[in-house]
Design a protein around this motif. Structure first.
Motif, PDB file in Angstrom:
ATOM      1  N   LEU A 174      22.885   0.576  30.034  1.00  0.00           N
ATOM      2  CA  LEU A 174      23.443   0.679  28.686  1.00  0.00           C
ATOM      3  C   LEU A 174      24.372   1.882  28.653  1.00  0.00           C
ATOM      4  O   LEU A 174      24.003   2.966  29.109  1.00  0.00           O
ATOM      5  CB  LEU A 174      22.324   0.829  27.647  1.00  0.00           C
ATOM      6  N   TRP A 175      25.584   1.655  28.142  1.00  0.00           N
ATOM      7  CA  TRP A 175      26.555   2.736  27.975  1.00  0.00           C
ATOM      8  C   TRP A 175      26.969   2.825  26.520  1.00  0.00           C
ATOM      9  O   TRP A 175      26.946   1.835  25.782  1.00  0.00           O
ATOM     10  CB  TRP A 175      27.827   2.470  28.792  1.00  0.00           C
ATOM     11  N   ARG A 176      27.368   4.037  26.125  1.00  0.00           N
ATOM     12  CA  ARG A 176      27.992   4.230  24.818  1.00  0.00           C
ATOM     13  C   ARG A 176      29.360   4.876  25.049  1.00  0.00           C
ATOM     14  O   ARG A 176      29.526   5.680  25.968  1.00  0.00           O
ATOM     15  CB  ARG A 176      27.130   5.119  23.915  1.00  0.00           C
ATOM     16  N   ALA A 177      30.330   4.503  24.226  1.00  0.00           N
ATOM     17  CA  ALA A 177      31.662   5.091  24.335  1.00  0.00           C
ATOM     18  C   ALA A 177      32.241   5.274  22.945  1.00  0.00           C
ATOM     19  O   ALA A 177      32.088   4.409  22.075  1.00  0.00           O
ATOM     20  CB  ALA A 177      32.585   4.200  25.161  1.00  0.00           C
ATOM     21  N   GLN A 178      32.894   6.429  22.734  1.00  0.00           N
ATOM     22  CA  GLN A 178      33.680   6.672  21.532  1.00  0.00           C
ATOM     23  C   GLN A 178      35.127   6.837  21.979  1.00  0.00           C
ATOM     24  O   GLN A 178      35.442   7.723  22.774  1.00  0.00           O
ATOM     25  CB  GLN A 178      33.168   7.894  20.776  1.00  0.00           C
ATOM     26  N   VAL A 179      35.980   5.954  21.459  1.00  0.00           N
ATOM     27  CA  VAL A 179      37.326   5.796  22.001  1.00  0.00           C
ATOM     28  C   VAL A 179      38.368   6.049  20.914  1.00  0.00           C
ATOM     29  O   VAL A 179      38.311   5.442  19.839  1.00  0.00           O
ATOM     30  CB  VAL A 179      37.513   4.375  22.586  1.00  0.00           C
ATOM     31  N   ALA A 180      39.325   6.934  21.196  1.00  0.00           N
ATOM     32  CA  ALA A 180      40.380   7.268  20.246  1.00  0.00           C
ATOM     33  C   ALA A 180      41.431   6.159  20.182  1.00  0.00           C
ATOM     34  O   ALA A 180      41.559   5.336  21.099  1.00  0.00           O
ATOM     35  CB  ALA A 180      41.036   8.592  20.639  1.00  0.00           C
ATOM     36  N   ARG A 181      42.192   6.157  19.106  1.00  0.00           N
ATOM     37  CA  ARG A 181      43.220   5.138  18.908  1.00  0.00           C
ATOM     38  C   ARG A 181      44.182   5.062  20.103  1.00  0.00           C
ATOM     39  O   ARG A 181      44.674   6.078  20.592  1.00  0.00           O
ATOM     40  CB  ARG A 181      44.018   5.450  17.649  1.00  0.00           C
TER      41      ARG A 181
END
Length: 248
Positions: A174-181
């Motif tokens: 399981l991975w989590r990612a927060q990605v900018a525009r």
């Protein structure tokens, strides 16, 4: 039509989309919960889970309320704290706060009793995930960690081979990612029989060889086998927040 185009279109057809607004919904005076799969009084034979992934509940719990002591067995339960805090207590003697950015792993095994209460003065939001273990009757266990997200990249949350991540009683990543525009992500290079992508917040564009699809807050997408036609994911808002499961 070229062979590559035909293969790409076949991959697109194999994608299983779960639109956020179509999820099951529970609304009470203190709980606002969306269920990606059948849960509690909500049932559909078409949405009983995805492989060993049985539950994704997106919960908002009002201040001063929560789930009193209740039992589980033979299930791997992962809680991703999105906003606010939750107080956990269980029959193994664990007690403490689960705060924004932290993840809790609870292997129910032969049986565990616990409570989840929002004792703060504002509401909290979390995703609770249930995954079937590889075998029943295992000893119960508990773990909690802060996950320090890498910028615009996948950060491991569950990984059976990475000591920096947690592991459950099944070979699941399981991975989590927060990605900018405007930033893009490729899929992690982990082979699995099934994948599930869940959008916590934001909006992404899924780019394949034959089409583009937009996924928004609450949307889920399942695919079986590594999709050769899938090229990348691109964030279409200031910050998109994603979970990706690799399931076996």
């Amino acid at each position: 039509m070229s062979d590559l185009s035909a293969e790409a279109q076949q991959q697109d057809a194999a994608l299983l989309r779960r639109p956020g607004p179509e999820r099951f919904h529970t609304q009470t005076e203190w709980l606002d919960s969306f269920h990606s799969f059948s849960f509690a009084g909500h049932y559909s034979p078409d949405w009983m889970g995805f492989g060993p992934l049985r539950v994704i509940n997106d919960d908002v719990i009002a201040a001063g309320r929560g789930f009193g002591m209740h039992s589980h067995r033979d299930m791997e339960i992962i809680t991703v704290m999105v906003d606010g805090q939750l107080t956990h207590r269980d029959s193994l003697g664990n007690s403490g706060l689960l705060q924004t950015g932290e993840v809790q792993r609870m292997s129910a095994g032969t049986g565990i009793v616990h409570s989840e209460m929002n004792e703060a003065d504002q509401s909290c939001r979390l995703l609770q995930i249930w995954i079937e273990p590889s075998k029943d009757g295992l000893a119960p266990s508990y773990e909690q960690r802060a996950v320090h997200l890498r910028a615009n990249d996948w950060t491991p949350v569950l990984d059976p081979l990475d000591p920096e991540a947690m592991a459950i009683q099944r070979p699941v990543h399981l991975w989590r990612a927060q990605v900018a525009r405007g930033k893009t992500l490729e899929l992690p290079s982990v082979e699995a029989s099934q994948y599930w992508l869940q959008v916590i917040d934001g909006e992404i564009e899924l780019k394949s060889l034959s089409s583009r699809n937009t996924l928004r807050k609450g949307d889920g997408l399942g695919f079986r086998g590594r999709p050769t036609g899938l090229q990348s994911l691109e964030s279409r808002c200031d910050q998109s927040d994603l979970l990706l499961f690799a399931l076996n």
